[in-house]
Design an enzyme around this catalytic site. Structure first.
Site, PDB file in Angstrom:
ATOM      1  CG  ASP A   1      16.446 -30.772  32.209  1.00 50.47           C
ATOM      2  OD1 ASP A   1      17.278 -30.037  32.764  1.00 50.47           O
ATOM      3  OD2 ASP A   1      15.665 -31.096  32.851  1.00 50.47           O
TER       4      ASP A   1
ATOM      5  CG  ASP B   1      15.670 -27.709  35.694  1.00 51.13           C
ATOM      6  OD1 ASP B   1      15.773 -28.102  34.838  1.00 51.13           O
ATOM      7  OD2 ASP B   1      16.211 -26.701  36.008  1.00 51.13           O
TER       8      ASP B   1
ATOM      9  CG  ASP C   1      20.455 -27.458  31.424  1.00 53.82           C
ATOM     10  OD1 ASP C   1      21.048 -27.830  30.443  1.00 53.82           O
ATOM     11  OD2 ASP C   1      19.959 -27.971  32.367  1.00 53.82           O
TER      12      ASP C   1
ATOM     13  CG  ASP D   1      16.554 -13.541  20.877  1.00 53.82           C
ATOM     14  OD1 ASP D   1      16.021 -12.003  20.601  1.00 53.82           O
ATOM     15  OD2 ASP D   1      15.905 -14.424  20.328  1.00 53.82           O
TER      16      ASP D   1
ATOM     17  CG  ASP E   1      12.147  -9.659  20.501  1.00 52.63           C
ATOM     18  OD1 ASP E   1      11.937 -10.712  20.021  1.00 52.63           O
ATOM     19  OD2 ASP E   1      11.362  -8.896  21.288  1.00 52.63           O
TER      20      ASP E   1
ATOM     21  CD  GLU F   1      10.325 -10.825  15.819  1.00 55.00           C
ATOM     22  OE1 GLU F   1       9.413 -11.655  16.015  1.00 55.00           O
ATOM     23  OE2 GLU F   1      10.672 -10.032  16.832  1.00 55.00           O
TER      24      GLU F   1
ATOM     25  CG  ASP G   1       7.445 -15.853  18.159  1.00 52.82           C
ATOM     26  OD1 ASP G   1       7.472 -16.213  19.373  1.00 52.82           O
ATOM     27  OD2 ASP G   1       8.161 -14.881  17.691  1.00 52.82           O
TER      28      ASP G   1
HETATM   29  C1  GLC Z   1       9.065 -11.123  19.472  1.00 54.83           C
HETATM   30  C2  GLC Z   1       9.531 -12.945  19.995  1.00 54.83           C
HETATM   31  C3  GLC Z   1       8.542 -13.548  20.799  1.00 54.83           C
HETATM   32  C4  GLC Z   1       8.123 -12.257  21.874  1.00 54.83           C
HETATM   33  C5  GLC Z   1       7.981 -10.951  21.318  1.00 54.83           C
HETATM   34  C6  GLC Z   1       8.246  -9.818  22.788  1.00 54.83           C
HETATM   35  O1  GLC Z   1       8.341 -11.428  18.483  1.00 54.83           O
HETATM   36  O2  GLC Z   1       9.837 -13.601  18.923  1.00 54.83           O
HETATM   37  O3  GLC Z   1       8.840 -14.419  21.187  1.00 54.83           O
HETATM   38  O4  GLC Z   1       7.223 -12.912  22.558  1.00 54.83           O
HETATM   39  O5  GLC Z   1       8.955 -10.568  20.470  1.00 54.83           O
HETATM   40  O6  GLC Z   1       9.425  -9.939  23.150  1.00 54.83           O
END
Ligand code: GLC
Length: 571
Positions: A21, A25, A29, A98, A206, A268, A341
């Site tokens: 940070d 705050d 960032d 992402d 994702d 993912e 996660d």
């Molecule tokens: C993926 C992300 C996770 C998120 C989910 C919904 O699994 O890694 O953090 O909550 O997708 O977007």
């Protein structure tokens, strides 16, 4: 794509909220990332992956995006982003974004329009369905299907205004985009091209294997299996690896990536099988470079979600061995223990007590990084950061932990203690506590109040201490990353699992041309001897790396010891 530079690369994941940070705050960032680029360059990683930094109501910490082409003000703005990108590139590191396009935020303009009226041209950009036949809309059980959402509660939200439901596999603030609609796909591709034109080097996608859903002839979605004691059904048969997934990924490749070089794409894919992953990562099929599979992080999860299963090493080896064999001749693996996660691996598969934390963190790193595939390091893993000592539910911030807790207690008759035991060990907030930079009160993460508490062990475990200590986890990770860059057998060699039935030792060889490597990791606090063929000759081979001195005698490894040997062989 012939240009597979990423076979030699190591990726580092930054969770920007929790990294650094710069303005006090309490929230990390982009300026904070810029301030620490030298830490990453010194570690030697090749690629940075940023968890979402787009404008977002932060319902799921940015995985709920309300504008795909801007920066969340909490994190900075596009000018600071460009500075970060230039700073990474100047240090020889690439940067990937992402990409969260299974769903958007319910505050995205697309959804606001979609929900405004049944006949709005964007209505069909999301999954709107009427109540179950014969049921009163908005009453319990009238949802179009019986699916539960990942974060607890039903996967459907009733919308008073138009009297229909919208689908959200995750939170109600994350409505699923309808990939059946070609306009949705074109809007996503245009946005991706915009980021690539800006200079980013690829995407981590994702839950990308959920974008295609199984639809009946009449447009309906079907109920899932309801297991005993569960409040909602598992609908994943209808959305994991759905019927048009390969088609969508190939189309994306054509529309976005074709003709561009030097990029990295990783999908993912919870629940993906080896067979599917071969198809996704076969370079001839033009889908993605690699996928994140989940089998090895679900190995300690039994049929009952609220019962902890200890790690069985033979099961872990069987899983990772199967993935190594399955993608040996075709496709490519990604390798990870940690991300935002997952709980911290040293607490999960290692020993995070004072005696063995450093040794076991290094051993886990060794075993992972010596596999064939592209390793991912999650922020703090290079310091051996541990799980957080959570007390009650009030210590958690994660929407998944809070939602699942409520569902388990209110609807499924679980006790608070039983649920908390699992959340403490496996909850996602373990990974999200602030990065530990130094031993000052907020670990050098912020001068303000951090959005999630700093782990009290930052007084001992922090980057400043690790960088100053040549025997630290940090400097060991540097060696592992360097070894991938300099020893072709690490990147390209074939993989053979040894000792599949041993519950303490993880052992394998890698071989390329005239070079053979032997890797052994002791997953226990006891000495253990590797009973492998050729033990005599290996004992006298060159020791490339070990995490604990002295080197083993006669392949008897000390507690949590790891070794990498190298020898010349006939081709
Ligand atoms: C993926 C992300 C996770 C998120 C989910 C919904 O699994 O890694 O953090 O909550 O997708 O977007």
């Amino acid at each position: 794509m012939t240009d597979s530079w990423w076979k030699k690369a190591v990726v580092y994941q930054i969770y920007p909220r929790s990294f650094a940070d710069s303005d006090g705050d309490g929230m990390g960032d982009l300026r904070g990332v810029i301030d620490h680029l030298d830490h990453l360059a010194e570690l030697g990683v090749d690629v940075l992956w940023l968890s979402p930094i787009y404008p977002s109501p932060q319902d799921d910490n940015g995985y709920d995006i309300s504008d795909y082409q801007d920066i969340e003000p909490l994190f900075g703005n596009l000018a600071v982003f460009d500075e970060l990108l230039a700073g990474a590139h100047a240090r020889g590191m690439k940067l990937i974004m992402d990409l969260v396009v299974n769903h958007s935020s319910d505050e995205h303009q697309w959804f606001l329009e979609s929900r405004s009226a049944k006949d709005h041209p964007k209505r069909d950009w999301y999954w709107w369905r009427p109540a179950r036949a014969g049921m009163e809309p908005g009453t319990p059980g009238a949802e179009p299907t019986n699916w539960g959402s990942v974060f607890g509660g039903p996967a459907w939200e009733f919308d008073e205004k138009t009297g229909e439901y919208y689908l959200h596999l995750f939170s109600r603030k994350q409505p699923d985009l309808n990939w059946e609609n070609p306009e949705v796909r074109e809007a996503v591709y245009a946005m991706m091209r915009w980021w690539l034109d800006r200079g980013v080097d690829g995407f981590r996608m994702d839950v990308i294997n959920m974008i295609s859903k199984v639809i009946g002839e009449d447009g309906s979605l079907r109920d899932g299996r309801l297991s005993a004691g569960a409040a909602y059904a598992d609908g994943s048969d209808s959305f994991i690896g759905g019927p048009r997934l390969h088609e969508f990924l190939q189309e994306m490749h054509r529309e976005v990536f074709e003709g561009r070089e030097g990029l990295l794409t990783v999908g993912e894919m919870p629940g993906v099988t080896v067979e599917e992953a071969r198809l996704h990562t076969d370079p001839e099929r033009h889908e993605v470079d690699m996928v994140f599979q989940f089998d090895h992080v679900w190995v300690d999860r039994g049929p009952d979600p609220w019962l902890l299963q200890p790690l069985q090493l033979t099961a872990l080896k069987a899983i990772l061995g199967r993935w190594q064999a399955g993608l040996a001749d075709l496709g490519w693996n990604s390798l990870y223990w940690n991300n935002h996660d997952q709980p911290r691996v040293v607490s999960r598969y290692g020993d995070d007590g004072p005696q063995y934390r450093v040794a076991s963190a290094k051993m886990l790193g060794t075993v992972l990084h010596l596999h064939r595939g592209t390793p991912y390091v999650y922020q703090g893993e290079e310091l051996g950061m541990t799980n957080y000592p959570f007390g009650g539910i009030e210590d958690f911030r994660d929407i998944e932990a809070l939602g699942q807790y409520r569902q388990a207690l209110d609807l499924e008759g679980r006790s608070a203690e039983e649920v908390l035991t699992v959340l403490r060990a496996r909850g996602r907030d373990n990974a999200r506590t602030p990065m530990q930079w130094d031993d000052s009160p907020q670990a050098g993460f912020t001068t303000g109040t951090p959005w999630l508490a700093v782990n009290p062990n930052h007084r001992e475990i922090n980057a400043a201490a690790d960088r100053a200590d040549p025997d630290s986890v940090f400097h060991y990770y540097r060696k592992l990353i360097e070894l991938r860059h300099t020893e072709p057998a690490v990147a390209e060699g074939d993989f053979t699992m040894l000792l599949p039935h041993d519950e303490r030792l993880y052992a394998f060889t890698r071989r390329l041309g005239t070079t053979e490597l032997l890797v052994i990791g002791n997953f226990s606090g006891e000495p253990a001897r590797a009973e492998i063929e050729d033990a005599g000759s290996w004992s006298s081979a060159e020791l490339v790396l070990t995490n604990v001195e002295p080197a083993p005698v006669d392949l008897t490894l000390g507690p949590w010891q790891a070794v990498v040997y190298r020898r010349a062989v006939r081709p």
